[in-house]
Design an enzyme around this catalytic site. Structure first.
Site, short mmCIF file in Angstrom:
data_model
loop_
_atom_site.label_atom_id
_atom_site.label_comp_id
_atom_site.label_asym_id
_atom_site.label_seq_id
_atom_site.Cartn_x
_atom_site.Cartn_y
_atom_site.Cartn_z
N HIS A 192 12.57 8.08 -4.86
CA HIS A 192 13.65 8.48 -3.75
C HIS A 192 13.21 9.67 -3.38
O HIS A 192 13.61 10.31 -4.56
CB HIS A 192 15.21 8.05 -3.48
CG HIS A 192 15.47 7.65 -1.56
ND1 HIS A 192 15.86 9.63 -0.98
CD2 HIS A 192 15.73 7.26 -0.83
CE1 HIS A 192 16.31 9.05 -0.02
NE2 HIS A 192 15.84 8.42 0.24
N ASP A 211 14.37 -0.13 1.12
CA ASP A 211 13.35 -1.70 1.27
C ASP A 211 12.81 -2.25 0.00
O ASP A 211 12.50 -3.31 0.56
CB ASP A 211 11.76 0.18 1.24
CG ASP A 211 12.11 0.97 2.42
OD1 ASP A 211 12.02 1.99 2.40
OD2 ASP A 211 12.71 0.25 3.33
C1 SDX Z 1 12.84 5.32 2.45
O1 SDX Z 1 14.30 10.76 2.79
C2 SDX Z 1 14.59 8.80 3.41
O2 SDX Z 1 15.98 9.10 3.59
C3 SDX Z 1 14.50 7.95 3.40
C4 SDX Z 1 14.74 7.02 3.55
C5 SDX Z 1 15.30 6.56 5.12
O3 SDX Z 1 16.51 5.89 5.46
O4 SDX Z 1 15.18 7.70 5.88
O5 SDX Z 1 16.00 6.79 2.68
C6 SDX Z 1 14.17 5.17 3.21
O6 SDX Z 1 11.62 6.08 3.17
C7 SDX Z 1 12.66 4.93 1.65
C8 SDX Z 1 11.93 5.49 0.33
C9 SDX Z 1 10.58 4.01 0.90
N1 SDX Z 1 9.23 5.10 -0.08
C10 SDX Z 1 9.06 3.54 -1.10
O7 SDX Z 1 9.13 3.15 -1.73
C11 SDX Z 1 7.76 4.48 -1.58
C12 SDX Z 1 7.58 4.05 -3.40
N2 SDX Z 1 8.29 6.02 -3.72
C13 SDX Z 1 7.84 7.16 -3.10
O8 SDX Z 1 6.59 6.90 -2.57
C14 SDX Z 1 8.60 8.18 -3.60
O9 SDX Z 1 9.72 7.60 -4.50
C15 SDX Z 1 8.96 8.76 -2.73
C16 SDX Z 1 8.39 9.39 -1.27
C17 SDX Z 1 10.20 8.36 -1.50
C18 SDX Z 1 9.69 9.86 -3.05
O10 SDX Z 1 8.23 10.85 -3.74
P1 SDX Z 1 9.44 12.13 -3.91
O11 SDX Z 1 11.19 12.59 -3.92
O12 SDX Z 1 8.58 13.54 -3.59
O13 SDX Z 1 9.06 11.85 -5.57
P2 SDX Z 1 7.94 12.13 -5.64
O14 SDX Z 1 6.63 11.59 -5.79
O15 SDX Z 1 7.84 13.56 -7.44
O16 SDX Z 1 7.67 11.59 -7.59
C19 SDX Z 1 8.61 12.45 -8.99
C20 SDX Z 1 7.57 11.29 -10.04
C21 SDX Z 1 6.44 11.15 -9.65
O17 SDX Z 1 6.11 11.01 -11.77
P3 SDX Z 1 5.04 12.63 -12.34
O18 SDX Z 1 4.01 12.81 -11.23
O19 SDX Z 1 5.99 12.93 -12.19
O20 SDX Z 1 4.09 11.52 -13.49
O21 SDX Z 1 8.06 9.75 -9.59
C22 SDX Z 1 7.07 9.24 -9.59
C23 SDX Z 1 6.01 10.27 -9.12
O22 SDX Z 1 4.26 9.75 -9.58
N3 SDX Z 1 6.96 7.76 -8.82
C24 SDX Z 1 6.41 7.25 -8.76
C25 SDX Z 1 7.33 6.69 -7.67
N4 SDX Z 1 7.72 7.46 -7.28
C26 SDX Z 1 7.98 8.34 -7.76
N5 SDX Z 1 6.15 6.54 -9.67
C27 SDX Z 1 5.81 5.29 -9.26
N6 SDX Z 1 6.29 4.16 -8.46
C28 SDX Z 1 7.10 5.19 -7.32
N7 SDX Z 1 7.82 4.20 -6.50
#
Ligand code: SDX
Length: 433
Positions: A309, A367
């Site tokens: 998140h 989710d």
């Molecule tokens: C919702 O914003 C809100 O409030 C949204 C929400 C709401 O109620 O409105 O809460 C609802 O959208 C919840 C989130 C649902 N999405 C998912 O579950 C999809 C999977 N999650 C990711 O796509 C991700 O965690 C995000 C998009 C939710 C957040 O991404 P960020 O904050 O941009 O974090 P990032 O991509 O910079 O990640 C930081 C690190 C990275 O690793 P490095 O490149 O630093 O090595 O964490 C890794 C990312 O690759 N990472 C994950 C991951 N999420 C982040 N690795 C594996 N699986 C994941 N799910």
């Protein structure tokens, strides 16, 4: 909305040979902000923050998240307390008006919403234009936007009464539209709302009753549905809410703004993650396959859907309530041995003990468990984001209303850092290389 920020000193920045002092503003809880509104005017430089990781886009008094502590408050009330003690319509009143309603206020509000649940008879023909295999979110985006074609008497955003009736109409009609999107996909006849049923109960009967027999909603499932709506109602300035605010800042009518929010929510990184999370659990299939799947995440082949998140760097408090709800629903339906729940629980256990996820502060979000519950209740995974949009409609409207009523509000118009070609002269086609 009356601004309640207070001054908390100032910050100085020296850039381009110029020194500028910027006010630091304090809210009621949470990080202070540096007010950069005069930065460009005094220094000719922009700030740069794609993804808005360090940017507050507005002042709001609706929802507060402390991502480090895993705290979520709706108008100051902890989500766990609202999920346990409140109802979705009471939470709608709270988000819209800022205070919990008295018994009389709640009764009046419930009566108002109940008597707006039907859609115009002409509206039902709208669905016939879609293929039966249309994704229900495609129908939702279109149908919610189409409401502005039916309710010209509540599209003037500067009229308080019209803002109020459009808010009530959307909260009341979105379940009817969502249920129609479901019925259309499965080829069953549309079911009219019933005014003697509660909000979640009415939605479930519009989804699952058929003309061929009487249908009684299971009260345990109705309560679980109502709680799931509470958990999804609002969440500060997430992507879809920011979309609604930006659309609303141009003066677009409220139905069009909410349709823009529905479109944004559909993305797999946002509201579409609940559908992807269940598909992921299905593809894993059995707990024995989890180690190989987790290695694939570490090898960056795919993400762990329902995890991570932008704000929560701790356990999403909604995920805890969702997990409890999953157990309740599966037990009630005699599906407590659901293999998907076993996979989810073991996947969470492994992820929360693995440094790859711990170091990135990746925890289950709202989710991760919702799909298991909704699947057990009989919803196909394509409907999961529709249910998220149904619940989030009140949050979008409350935030849109706050934006419209904010005297400091201006049309949103971000700038950019340009790295394209500087000015150059046109070259006729016969002179091009
Ligand atoms: C919702 O914003 C809100 O409030 C949204 C929400 C709401 O109620 O409105 O809460 C609802 O959208 C919840 C989130 C649902 N999405 C998912 O579950 C999809 C999977 N999650 C990711 O796509 C991700 O965690 C995000 C998009 C939710 C957040 O991404 P960020 O904050 O941009 O974090 P990032 O991509 O910079 O990640 C930081 C690190 C990275 O690793 P490095 O490149 O630093 O090595 O964490 C890794 C990312 O690759 N990472 C994950 C991951 N999420 C982040 N690795 C594996 N699986 C994941 N799910």
């Amino acid at each position: 909305m009356e601004s309640k920020v207070t001054s908390n000193g100032s910050a100085s920045i020296s850039v381009g040979g110029k020194e500028v002092t910027l006010p630091v503003l304090k809210g009621s809880v949470g990080p202070d902000v540096v007010d950069i509104r005069k930065l460009y005017g005094e220094t000719d430089v922009f700030t740069f923050d794609p993804g808005f990781t360090s940017t507050a886009s507005c002042e709001s008094q609706i929802t507060y998240i402390d991502g480090d502590k895993g705290i979520l408050l709706y108008r100051g009330y902890p989500i766990e307390q609202l999920a346990e003690h409140s109802s979705f319509l009471e939470v709608c009143y709270l988000l819209l008006n800022g205070e919990l309603p008295t018994a009389a206020e709640l009764e009046q509000f419930t009566h108002t919403i109940t008597h707006h649940t039907m859609v115009h008879e002409q509206f039902d023909r709208f669905f016939q234009g879609f293929r039966r295999d249309a994704h229900p979110m495609a129908i939702m985006v279109s149908a919610v936007g189409a409401l502005s074609a039916f309710y010209h008497d509540s599209t003037n955003v500067h009229d308080l009464q019209q803002r109020e009736i459009s808010a009530h109409r959307m909260i009341a009609k979105v379940p009817t539209i969502a249920a129609r999107a479901f019925k259309y996909a499965i080829g069953q006849p549309f079911v009219y709302p019933k005014n003697d049923l509660g909000y979640a109960e009415n939605f479930l009967q519009m989804c699952f009753s058929v003309p061929a027999e009487d249908y009684k909603v299971n009260p345990i499932l109705a309560k679980a549905m109502d709680r799931i709506f509470i958990l999804h109602a609002d969440h500060e300035q997430n992507a879809s809410t920011s979309t609604v605010r930006l659309a609303g800042s141009s003066g677009a009518n409220p139905f069009a703004c909410i349709a823009a929010g529905v479109a944004c929510l559909w993305g797999p990184s946002h509201g579409g993650a609940n559908e992807e999370a269940l598909n992921m659990l299905r593809s894993i299939g059995h707990v024995d396959n989890i180690p190989e799947f987790v290695q694939g995440v570490k090898d960056r082949k795919y993400k762990l859907m329902g995890f991570g998140h932008r704000v929560y760097k701790n356990y999403d408090p909604r995920a805890k309530v969702m997990q409890q709800t999953a157990h309740e629903v599966l037990d009630e339906l005699g599906k407590h041995d659901d293999p998907l729940l076993k996979v989810a629980l073991e996947l969470e256990r492994i992820a929360l003990s693995d440094d790859y996820f711990i170091s990135r502060k990746l925890y289950p979000n709202v989710d991760f468990y919702s799909g298991i519950t909704l699947n057990a209740m009989g919803f196909p995974s394509e409907m999961f984001t529709v249910l998220f949009a149904l619940a989030r409609t009140v949050g979008w409207i409350a935030q849109w209303k706050e934006m419209i009523e904010d005297p400091a509000q201006k049309i949103g118009r971000p700038r950019q850092i340009y790295t394209g070609s500087p000015s150059r002269d046109f070259v006729p086609v016969d002179k091009r290389g």
